[in-house]
Design a protein around this motif. Structure first.
Motif, mmCIF file in Angstrom:
data_model
loop_
_atom_site.group_PDB
_atom_site.id
_atom_site.type_symbol
_atom_site.label_atom_id
_atom_site.label_comp_id
_atom_site.label_asym_id
_atom_site.label_seq_id
_atom_site.Cartn_x
_atom_site.Cartn_y
_atom_site.Cartn_z
ATOM 1 N N GLU A 25 0.777 -1.170 0.079
ATOM 2 C CA GLU A 25 -0.079 -0.078 0.005
ATOM 3 C C GLU A 25 0.876 1.184 0.068
ATOM 4 N N MET A 26 1.943 1.302 0.630
ATOM 5 C CA MET A 26 2.785 2.471 0.856
ATOM 6 C C MET A 26 3.550 2.835 -0.551
ATOM 7 N N ASN A 27 3.722 1.598 -1.183
ATOM 8 C CA ASN A 27 4.402 1.592 -2.707
ATOM 9 C C ASN A 27 3.811 2.350 -3.578
ATOM 10 N N GLU A 28 2.053 2.190 -3.230
ATOM 11 C CA GLU A 28 1.406 2.861 -4.295
ATOM 12 C C GLU A 28 1.351 4.549 -4.108
ATOM 13 N N ILE A 29 1.642 4.862 -3.143
ATOM 14 C CA ILE A 29 1.434 6.254 -2.812
ATOM 15 C C ILE A 29 2.693 7.015 -3.483
ATOM 16 N N LYS A 30 2.608 7.836 -4.546
ATOM 17 C CA LYS A 30 3.624 8.529 -4.999
ATOM 18 C C LYS A 30 3.932 9.699 -4.149
ATOM 19 N N THR A 31 5.466 9.986 -3.940
ATOM 20 C CA THR A 31 5.810 11.258 -3.372
ATOM 21 C C THR A 31 6.418 12.206 -4.084
ATOM 22 N N GLN A 32 6.521 11.770 -5.382
ATOM 23 C CA GLN A 32 7.152 12.939 -6.508
ATOM 24 C C GLN A 32 6.809 12.632 -7.839
ATOM 25 N N PHE A 33 6.796 13.518 -8.677
ATOM 26 C CA PHE A 33 6.402 13.350 -9.920
ATOM 27 C C PHE A 33 7.393 14.239 -11.115
ATOM 28 N N THR A 34 7.324 14.154 -11.948
ATOM 29 C CA THR A 34 7.938 14.898 -12.926
ATOM 30 C C THR A 34 7.088 15.622 -14.174
ATOM 31 N N THR A 35 7.407 16.819 -14.288
ATOM 32 C CA THR A 35 6.746 17.285 -15.532
ATOM 33 C C THR A 35 7.760 18.092 -16.310
ATOM 34 N N ARG A 36 7.232 18.751 -17.465
ATOM 35 C CA ARG A 36 8.544 19.432 -18.281
ATOM 36 C C ARG A 36 9.007 20.435 -17.497
ATOM 37 N N GLU A 37 8.354 21.053 -16.252
ATOM 38 C CA GLU A 37 9.233 22.011 -15.523
ATOM 39 C C GLU A 37 10.180 21.491 -14.515
ATOM 40 N N GLY A 38 10.121 20.065 -14.551
ATOM 41 C CA GLY A 38 11.167 19.474 -13.701
ATOM 42 C C GLY A 38 10.360 18.611 -12.582
ATOM 43 N N LEU A 39 10.933 18.339 -11.410
ATOM 44 C CA LEU A 39 10.646 17.269 -10.357
ATOM 45 C C LEU A 39 10.009 17.990 -9.369
ATOM 46 N N TYR A 40 8.587 17.597 -9.070
ATOM 47 C CA TYR A 40 7.962 18.017 -7.883
ATOM 48 C C TYR A 40 7.806 17.052 -6.786
ATOM 49 N N LYS A 41 8.340 17.451 -5.546
ATOM 50 C CA LYS A 41 8.459 16.668 -4.617
ATOM 51 C C LYS A 41 7.705 16.944 -3.354
ATOM 52 N N GLN A 42 6.998 15.941 -2.638
ATOM 53 C CA GLN A 42 6.384 16.121 -1.527
ATOM 54 C C GLN A 42 7.469 16.112 -0.103
ATOM 55 N N LEU A 43 7.110 17.141 0.560
ATOM 56 C CA LEU A 43 7.972 17.623 1.395
ATOM 57 C C LEU A 43 7.469 16.977 2.920
ATOM 58 N N GLN A 44 8.200 16.086 3.396
ATOM 59 C CA GLN A 44 7.717 15.194 4.501
ATOM 60 C C GLN A 44 7.489 16.193 5.753
ATOM 61 N N HIS A 45 8.614 17.158 5.974
ATOM 62 C CA HIS A 45 8.656 17.953 7.094
ATOM 63 C C HIS A 45 7.763 19.179 6.930
ATOM 64 N N SER A 46 6.883 19.266 6.021
ATOM 65 C CA SER A 46 6.047 20.508 5.732
ATOM 66 C C SER A 46 4.671 19.809 5.637
ATOM 67 N N GLU A 47 4.300 18.670 6.252
ATOM 68 C CA GLU A 47 3.064 17.875 6.506
ATOM 69 C C GLU A 47 2.321 18.779 7.510
ATOM 70 N N TYR A 48 1.119 19.098 7.319
ATOM 71 C CA TYR A 48 0.394 19.764 8.408
ATOM 72 C C TYR A 48 -0.953 18.877 8.779
ATOM 73 N N SER A 49 -1.059 18.693 9.983
ATOM 74 C CA SER A 49 -2.227 17.612 10.468
ATOM 75 C C SER A 49 -2.761 18.234 11.686
ATOM 76 N N ARG A 50 -3.499 17.365 12.458
ATOM 77 C CA ARG A 50 -3.837 17.513 13.863
ATOM 78 C C ARG A 50 -2.461 17.433 14.537
ATOM 79 N N PRO A 51 -2.342 18.022 15.846
ATOM 80 C CA PRO A 51 -0.900 17.965 16.604
ATOM 81 C C PRO A 51 -0.498 16.460 16.869
#
Length: 569
Positions: free
Chosen positions: A9-35
């Motif tokens: 299940e974890m492998n299904e979730i993408k944490t980055q992707f690439t378009t013509r502009e370059g690489l978009y990357k999910q920032l784990q340290h910038s995840e907001y949620s309940r405390p």
């Protein structure tokens, strides 16, 4: 959320992707949620929503975000790609009893480092005005639910106003409020102001001015979302009856309409220049509608379930302009007919009227927009010139500029594109992201905003007739993975029904109101990635990142190419 779970299940979730502009990357340290970072059990809860505001803080860290999770509402400093999120110190946190927050909106005009006005809509119909910095609750509207008892689906400040705001309910009604006025101790009495096909607008009858100032009754079933045009003059509404309706907000005239392929429409947004509207809904499609020609110009199919949010990316949208755009219309067309003291400072109209009128238009343009859905997927789309102008030849060399600048209000009332100076953008791809369907006829005429007359001859794409419609309701409970062609319908009670005409949906299909699939280009997504475990409910494009959120209550930041900086948390 991408770091939790395990195995396949974890492998299904993408944490980055690439378009013509370059690489978009999910920032784990910038995840907001309940405390506590515990995934929220979202069964039966209202969608998680996120609102942003910039307080113009001298420190350069003025971004704030608000999000709702279940009965809870949080207000944090948003550090984005710069620093790690500190969830232990929310600026404000509220837990509600008996009702849940459903949506919210900041007033960007009045926001300062010391005070910010935040509107919050609730599942029982009330609207609260709070200041999360001062930790004050200043006012409660529709407190006794005398105005509307249905869930608030969308709340927004009227652009350019410090005091007016608009509220939509699942009843199909919208109300215009002024924060300075009270709601009164009795149920409001209304007087008809204007009526048209499938809509009516009433004023509130009372000896002294009270809320609501106006009541809009639009279509049938829930009014799921509305969005103001970039210049604030027009209002796009999407409803459970499957219709997009676009109004001139001040003159309360219907400008144009469109019908979904089937099912309800759930979300809507405007292009940065106001020339195009994108909708998403229960047909699993994104639909691109031309504001100028009042017709569908493309559809996109990439989602496997209902589309919950659509949004344009103004920082990747580029335009190559040859000559000034055409502007037609007089000052009278856009007067504030209702005289509600709307602030028109720095209006785009005055700048547009000074431009030379020509028939030329940009010959090369690429709009980027995105969508997220209940299939937990993020799709990005490019709307290119071969879709916008199917038979338009390329001409001389152009220069790239961004369609909009973050500080300048773009125009769009009559399909005008005002090019703002900005960072140069990469050239668009030479190919199209459309499948080889037949090209759309480009015969379209501008519709009159004031009288809504239907053009004659081949140019019937102007203001469309509303009598061909399908009056159906769909179940309010969105089922996960409810794919195209498997949506059941039911009838539901609707108060204040307005001028309705029942027709078979087959009569709508194949008309300009709802073209057949083979009659308009079908876009393919640039990327289509599963990025969450639960259905996605938020998509916001910021200058250095993309923000998404899912129903588990995790707000994720995706750093744009070249915008991620290394730092010490």
């Amino acid at each position: 959320m991408a770091t939790e779970g395990g195995g396949k299940e974890m492998n299904e979730i993408k944490t980055q992707f690439t378009t013509r502009e370059g690489l978009y990357k999910q920032l784990q340290h910038s995840e907001y949620s309940r405390p506590n970072r515990v995934p929220f059990n979202s069964q039966g809860s209202n969608p998680v929503r996120v609102s942003f505001v910039n307080l113009n803080d001298q420190s350069g860290n003025g971004d704030r975000l608000c999000f709702n999770v279940g009965r809870e509402l949080y207000f944090y400093i948003y550090k984005g790609v710069r620093k790690a999120a500190d969830l232990s110190k929310p600026i404000d946190k509220r837990i509600y009893k008996g009702t849940q927050p459903t949506c919210h909106d900041f007033n960007h005009l009045t926001a300062t480092a010391e005070s910010v006005s935040l509107l919050v809509g609730f599942s029982a119909g009330q609207v609260q005005l709070i200041d999360p910095i001062k930790k004050e609750t200043s006012k409660l509207f529709n407190e006794e639910r005398l105005i509307d008892k249905a869930r608030v689906t969308c709340v927004k400040w009227v652009p350019g106003s410090e005091s007016l705001f608009l509220v939509a309910h699942s009843s199909g009604s919208m109300y215009l409020y002024n924060v300075e006025h009270t709601c009164g101790a009795t149920a409001p009495h209304y007087q008809l102001l204007k009526q048209g096909e499938s809509f009516a607008v009433h004023t509130c009858k009372s000896k002294s001015t009270r809320n609501p100032l106006l009541k809009w009754t639009v279509g049938e079933g829930a009014l799921n979302e509305f969005a103001f045009s970039p210049d604030g003059k027009f209002l796009a509404c999407v409803s459970q009856d499957g219709f997009l309706r676009v109004f001139n907000f001040d003159s309360v005239e219907l400008h144009g309409t469109m019908k979904s392929y089937f099912g309800g429409l759930l979300c809507v947004c405007w292009s940065p220049d106001g020339k195009y509207i994108v909708t998403g809904g229960e047909d699993d499609l994104v639909t691109v509608w031309s504001f100028v020609d009042c017709r569908v110009i493309a559809r996109g199919h990439g989602h496997k379930s209902w589309v919950s949010v659509v949004a344009f990316d103004p920082y990747t949208t580029s335009i190559e302009e040859s000559d000034p755009m055409e502007f037609s219309g007089s000052d009278e067309d856009f007067q504030d007919l209702l005289h509600f003291g709307r602030d028109r400072a720095n209006s785009t109209q005055s700048r547009l009227s000074k431009r030379n009128s020509t028939d030329s238009r940009p010959v090369s343009v690429t709009y980027r927009f995105g969508s997220v859905g209940q299939d937990t997927q993020l799709c990005l789309w490019d709307l290119t010139e071969d879709i916008l102008f199917p038979h338009q030849p390329l001409s001389r060399a152009r220069t790239h500029t961004n369609v909009m600048n973050a500080t300048s209000p773009p125009a769009g009332s009559n399909g005008n594109s005002v090019t703002m100076p900005g960072n140069s953008a990469p050239p668009p791809l030479p190919r199209s992201n459309s499948l080889p369907h037949s090209a759309v006829s480009n015969a379209g005429s501008k519709s009159s905003v004031t009288d809504g007359a239907i053009a004659s001859g081949v140019s019937k794409f102007a203001t469309l007739s509303l009598h061909d419609r399908k009056d159906r309701h769909h179940e309010k409970d969105h089922k996960r993975n409810h794919s195209m062609g498997h949506i059941s319908s039911k009838s539901s009670d609707k108060l204040n029904l307005v001028t309705k005409t029942k027709t078979d949906s087959a009569k709508t299909l194949g008309t300009p109101l709802c073209p057949r699939m083979e009659d308009v280009p079908l876009l393919e997504p640039l990327i289509c990635k599963k990025i969450a475990h639960e259905r996605l409910t938020v998509l916001i494009f910021l200058e250095d990142c993309i923000v998404t959120a899912c129903q588990e209550g995790f707000i994720c930041t995706w750093g744009r190419p070249g915008k991620v900086v290394s730092f010490n948390p």
